[in-house]
Design an enzyme around this catalytic site. Structure first.
Site, PDB file in Angstrom:
ATOM      1  N   GLN A 200       0.865  -1.178   0.000  1.00 25.69           N
ATOM      2  CA  GLN A 200       0.000   0.000   0.000  1.00 25.69           C
ATOM      3  C   GLN A 200       0.902   1.228   0.000  1.00 25.69           C
ATOM      4  OE1 GLN A 200      -3.656  -0.716   0.313  1.00 25.69           O
ATOM      5  NE2 GLN A 200      -2.728  -2.678  -0.233  1.00 25.69           N
ATOM      6  N   ALA A 241     -11.606   2.529   4.441  1.00 23.95           N
ATOM      7  CA  ALA A 241     -10.638   1.664   3.763  1.00 23.95           C
ATOM      8  C   ALA A 241      -9.851   2.416   2.686  1.00 23.95           C
ATOM      9  CB  ALA A 241     -11.356   0.461   3.157  1.00 23.95           C
ATOM     10  N   HIS A 242      -8.930   1.697   2.049  1.00 30.13           N
ATOM     11  CA  HIS A 242      -8.025   2.320   1.069  1.00 30.13           C
ATOM     12  C   HIS A 242      -8.775   2.882  -0.139  1.00 30.13           C
ATOM     13  CE1 HIS A 242      -7.311  -2.006  -0.689  1.00 30.13           C
ATOM     14  NE2 HIS A 242      -8.561  -1.635  -0.787  1.00 30.13           N
ATOM     15  N   ASN A 243      -8.292   4.035  -0.598  1.00 30.24           N
ATOM     16  CA  ASN A 243      -8.786   4.703  -1.803  1.00 30.24           C
ATOM     17  C   ASN A 243     -10.231   5.177  -1.717  1.00 30.24           C
ATOM     18  OD1 ASN A 243      -6.533   2.618  -3.007  1.00 30.24           O
ATOM     19  ND2 ASN A 243      -6.587   4.556  -4.148  1.00 30.24           N
ATOM     20  N   SER A 261     -12.345   1.932  -2.073  1.00 29.18           N
ATOM     21  CA  SER A 261     -12.657   2.625  -3.319  1.00 29.18           C
ATOM     22  C   SER A 261     -14.114   3.045  -3.458  1.00 29.18           C
ATOM     23  CB  SER A 261     -12.255   1.766  -4.532  1.00 29.18           C
ATOM     24  OG  SER A 261     -10.864   1.524  -4.537  1.00 29.18           O
TER      25      SER A 261
END
Length: 343
Positions: A200, A241-243, A261
């Site tokens: 990441q 969470a990521h993005n 995302s």
């Protein structure tokens, strides 16, 4: 610290509608617990009985109120809860003492860019190489800033906050105790029967006037940025969470989960324990009620409820139908029995 009656009127823009026995106030309390030195407010009709019996020195009231507690100054304002918040902020600013400088028990890398006469770094804080800290910012005890972190002006990072490497905070950001900004996103690939970690390498960007609650975690992007828009307020124990992209002036309440995302528009409200699945979009000014699960794109400007999320009225009709189901089953059995007896 005290506020005079005149200061409160100037601060709130209200007007006196009932005279009282006090003219200066140093405390803040609920209607039930307030005394003569305290300010309180009537923000919900459920507390009207407490309001009439309150011993508060000053009460902020809405324009519709016609009765007033004996001995209390009553100030009429358009929004008592908001006006009370202004008083809280004013008293807090008087009580808060900003002491610039670096505590001897803090560790700050030699190349960190900041003005020690305009920044406060307290005991146990660690600021790694390449970081930048804006004027007026307060770094409290045991905060950890990774390499290359950028912190804007007039931010407050409370105790035990972690901001990992290269993440960026705008101006006036508030991080409550023990939140983590920039932890690794949850990414793995199954290779040869083993879960293999996906690096990441992105960052987290918190824009101006964002506030993040205690024990909330915001994951760094797999690549690019996880972004929290200007003015957004995130409650305690939220997982981002990521993005993920969260728009401007959103409200995200406790124990909500936002999967990788997903994207929220501006002025979205997500109530407690709701969830948004990965790679979907929630439109501007949408409202997700408590424990709602968004599994597909949701149009903006509507209220949603249920799992999966449906427009509020549609979900309410479904629940009303389910509530009638036991009676319908009984009626069916009675009808079946009567037909059987008629044969």
């Amino acid at each position: 610290m005290q506020l005079t009656l005149e200061e409160i009127i100037e601060l709130t823009g209200g007007k006196i509608v009932n005279e009282g026995r006090a003219d200066s106030f140093s405390g803040l309390a609920s209607l039930k617990e307030a005394g003569v030195d305290d300010v309180s407010f009537l923000g919900n009709e459920k507390y009207y009985a407490d309001y009439l019996a309150t011993a508060a020195g000053l009460v902020l009231v809405p324009t519709i109120v016609e009765r007033f507690p004996k001995g209390s100054v009553a100030i009429e304002v358009e929004n008592p809860s908001y006006a009370f918040g202004l008083i809280v902020k004013k008293l807090a600013s008087k009580q808060r003492v900003f002491k610039p400088g670096v505590h001897p028990a803090a560790w700050v890398a030699n190349d960190v860019v900041f003005n020690a006469d305009k920044v406060s770094i307290k005991a146990g804080a660690v600021v790694e190489s390449g970081s930048r800290i804006g004027d007026g910012t307060e770094i409290n005890s045991n905060v950890s800033l990774g390499e290359g972190v950028i912190i804007g002006e007039n931010c407050v990072l409370h105790s035990n906050v972690v901001v990992r490497e290269f993440c960026e905070l705008g101006d006036r950001v508030i991080l409550q105790p023990s939140c983590v900004i920039g932890s690794d996103g949850y990414g793995y690939e199954l290779v040869d029967g083993r879960h293999t970690k996906v690096d990441q390498v992105g960052i987290v960007v918190l824009e101006d006037d964002v506030e993040i609650g205690s024990s909330t975690t915001i994951d760094r992007a797999r690549f690019g940025k996880t972004t929290i828009g200007e003015g957004t307020k995130i409650d305690n124990q939220v997982q981002v969470a990521h993005n993920v992209i969260i728009g401007k002036h959103c409200l995200v309440v406790a124990q909500t989960g936002l999967a990788g995302s997903c994207e929220l528009g501006d002025y979205v409200t997500i109530a407690a324990q709701a969830g948004v699945a990965g790679h979907i979009k929630v439109g501007d000014q949408a409202v997700l009620l408590g424990r709602t699960g968004a599994a597909k794109n949701l149009e903006g400007g509507k209220m949603y409820m249920g799992m999966p999320a449906r427009p509020l009225k549609e979900e309410q009709k479904k629940l009303a139908s389910l509530a009638r189901l036991p009676k319908l089953l009984k009626d069916f059995k009675d009808l079946k029995k009567s037909l059987s007896e008629a044969d």
